[in-house]
Structures are given as structure tokens and as C-alpha cells.
Design a protein around this motif. Sequence first.
Motif, PDB file in Angstrom:
ATOM      1  N   ILE A  82       1.229  -9.952  -1.996  1.00 43.60           N
ATOM      2  CA  ILE A  82       0.088  -8.523  -1.927  1.00 43.60           C
ATOM      3  C   ILE A  82       1.006  -7.521  -2.034  1.00 43.60           C
ATOM      4  CG2 ILE A  82      -2.011  -9.738  -1.088  1.00 43.60           C
ATOM      5  CD1 ILE A  82      -1.379  -8.100   1.383  1.00 43.60           C
ATOM      6  N   VAL A  83       0.715  -6.305  -2.458  1.00 42.92           N
ATOM      7  CA  VAL A  83       1.344  -4.866  -2.530  1.00 42.92           C
ATOM      8  C   VAL A  83       0.149  -4.104  -2.321  1.00 42.92           C
ATOM      9  CG1 VAL A  83       2.576  -3.199  -3.491  1.00 42.92           C
ATOM     10  CG2 VAL A  83       3.022  -5.723  -4.003  1.00 42.92           C
ATOM     11  N   VAL A  84      -0.024  -3.486  -1.059  1.00 44.68           N
ATOM     12  CA  VAL A  84      -1.321  -2.741  -1.081  1.00 44.68           C
ATOM     13  C   VAL A  84      -0.937  -1.327  -0.417  1.00 44.68           C
ATOM     14  CG1 VAL A  84      -2.633  -4.646  -0.393  1.00 44.68           C
ATOM     15  CG2 VAL A  84      -1.560  -3.522   1.503  1.00 44.68           C
ATOM     16  N   ILE A  85      -1.664  -0.234  -0.476  1.00 41.39           N
ATOM     17  CA  ILE A  85      -1.764   0.805   0.233  1.00 41.39           C
ATOM     18  C   ILE A  85      -2.805   0.827   1.351  1.00 41.39           C
ATOM     19  CG2 ILE A  85      -2.218   3.540   0.228  1.00 41.39           C
ATOM     20  CD1 ILE A  85      -0.840   3.123  -2.640  1.00 41.39           C
ATOM     21  N   GLY A  86      -2.464   1.124   2.552  1.00 42.32           N
ATOM     22  CA  GLY A  86      -3.454   0.856   3.400  1.00 42.32           C
ATOM     23  C   GLY A  86      -3.272   2.028   4.567  1.00 42.32           C
ATOM     24  N   THR A  87      -4.300   1.968   5.584  1.00 40.77           N
ATOM     25  CA  THR A  87      -4.561   2.590   6.746  1.00 40.77           C
ATOM     26  C   THR A  87      -4.208   1.865   7.953  1.00 40.77           C
ATOM     27  OG1 THR A  87      -5.581   4.431   5.668  1.00 40.77           O
ATOM     28  CG2 THR A  87      -5.400   4.536   8.090  1.00 40.77           C
ATOM     29  N   VAL A  88      -3.389   2.188   8.856  1.00 40.28           N
ATOM     30  CA  VAL A  88      -3.284   1.352  10.161  1.00 40.28           C
ATOM     31  C   VAL A  88      -4.349   1.877  11.049  1.00 40.28           C
ATOM     32  CG1 VAL A  88      -1.996   0.748  12.276  1.00 40.28           C
ATOM     33  CG2 VAL A  88      -0.611   1.408  10.148  1.00 40.28           C
ATOM     34  N   VAL A  89      -5.259   0.860  11.325  1.00 34.39           N
ATOM     35  CA  VAL A  89      -6.390   1.234  12.284  1.00 34.39           C
ATOM     36  C   VAL A  89      -6.561   0.809  13.634  1.00 34.39           C
ATOM     37  CG1 VAL A  89      -7.803   1.657  10.411  1.00 34.39           C
ATOM     38  CG2 VAL A  89      -7.812  -0.580  11.155  1.00 34.39           C
ATOM     39  N   LEU A 118       3.462   6.762   3.919  1.00 32.45           N
ATOM     40  CA  LEU A 118       3.144   7.600   3.078  1.00 32.45           C
ATOM     41  C   LEU A 118       2.465   8.910   3.405  1.00 32.45           C
ATOM     42  CD1 LEU A 118       1.225   5.381   0.331  1.00 32.45           C
ATOM     43  CD2 LEU A 118       3.671   5.879   0.183  1.00 32.45           C
ATOM     44  N   THR A 119       2.207   8.849   4.646  1.00 36.87           N
ATOM     45  CA  THR A 119       1.567   9.887   5.253  1.00 36.87           C
ATOM     46  C   THR A 119       2.550  11.261   5.582  1.00 36.87           C
ATOM     47  OG1 THR A 119       0.030   8.706   6.331  1.00 36.87           O
ATOM     48  CG2 THR A 119       0.163  10.762   7.465  1.00 36.87           C
ATOM     49  N   ASP A 120       3.845  10.905   5.881  1.00 36.21           N
ATOM     50  CA  ASP A 120       4.852  11.884   6.295  1.00 36.21           C
ATOM     51  C   ASP A 120       5.681  12.276   5.110  1.00 36.21           C
ATOM     52  OD1 ASP A 120       3.827  11.740   8.673  1.00 36.21           O
ATOM     53  OD2 ASP A 120       5.224  10.425   9.477  1.00 36.21           O
ATOM     54  N   MET A 121       5.365  11.397   3.740  1.00 33.79           N
ATOM     55  CA  MET A 121       6.273  11.761   2.658  1.00 33.79           C
ATOM     56  C   MET A 121       6.097  13.293   2.173  1.00 33.79           C
ATOM     57  SD  MET A 121       6.108   8.616   0.273  1.00 33.79           S
ATOM     58  CE  MET A 121       7.478   9.117  -0.704  1.00 33.79           C
ATOM     59  N   LYS A 122       7.155  14.025   1.711  1.00 34.51           N
ATOM     60  CA  LYS A 122       7.206  15.452   1.474  1.00 34.51           C
ATOM     61  C   LYS A 122       7.778  15.511   0.047  1.00 34.51           C
ATOM     62  CE  LYS A 122       6.822  17.002   5.972  1.00 34.51           C
ATOM     63  NZ  LYS A 122       6.444  17.730   6.955  1.00 34.51           N
TER      64      LYS A 122
END
Length: 129
Positions: free
Chosen positions: A40-47, A125-129
Motif C-alpha cells: 500500500i501507499v497511503v497518506i495518513g495522520t498518526v493518531v 508532509l506536515t513539516d514540508m515547506k
Amino acid sequence: MVILLKRRMFAIALGIMPLLAEANQLRVMALDEKVAKSDIVVIGTVVGIDPNVDSREYIPKYAVVNVLQSLKGLPGKAINVQYRGPIAEEDPVCCVVGKNYLFFLKKIGETSYVSTNHRLGVYNLTDMK
């Protein structure tokens, strides 16, 4: 004779050292290879992070990831991603609760996954600028 033997042993040891020094380096996979080797290749949020407080290094640790978007495969809405394992060099740079990541993952259990290219298979992805 003994000095000559010691010099030869030293020369052999120096010849082997570069091989040993590279033993824990990770091979960088090209993007197409990462995708091909991933289940799988996913975009996700660590919860969430595994509450297992066992400090032994060889006990795997997992993060709970809510899948926001699947780019390959059919994962569930939430998956477990191994972020700590027995070999530190293979651990992905992950997982902070609340942050989004791009994951290239291989299945290792019913709902558990591990990075396809170790620390090079998970991108913050959160810290990418």
C-alpha cells in the motif's frame, strides 16, 4: 617473519574495514521501485502511539495511522505502522501524533505494516515547506 605476518594481517584488516563500515547503510530505492515493492501507499495522520512501554530494543513499536488517502492498495481506515524495530537504521523517521505522512508500506500482519524502504519509505508532509 613475525613482523611480516603482522604487517600482512594489518593490510588485510584495512582492506576489510570499508566493507564493515558500510554494513548498516540502506539502499535508496527509486520511486517506481518503492511503489512496486509496496503493498500500500497511503497518506495518513498518526493518531496514536503503541502504549507498550517495554524498553527492550528488539520489541517492535507501532503507531496507529488513520488513512486519509490511498494511492495504492486497499487498506482499512486505520492501520498499524511499525516505527521502531530491532535495527535502528531501519526505523522510519516517524511518528508524531497529529502529523501527516506519506507511507510506502509492506504488510506484516492483518492490519500491520512496515516501511518498504525503512527510514526512506516514510515522509513527513506536515513539516514540508
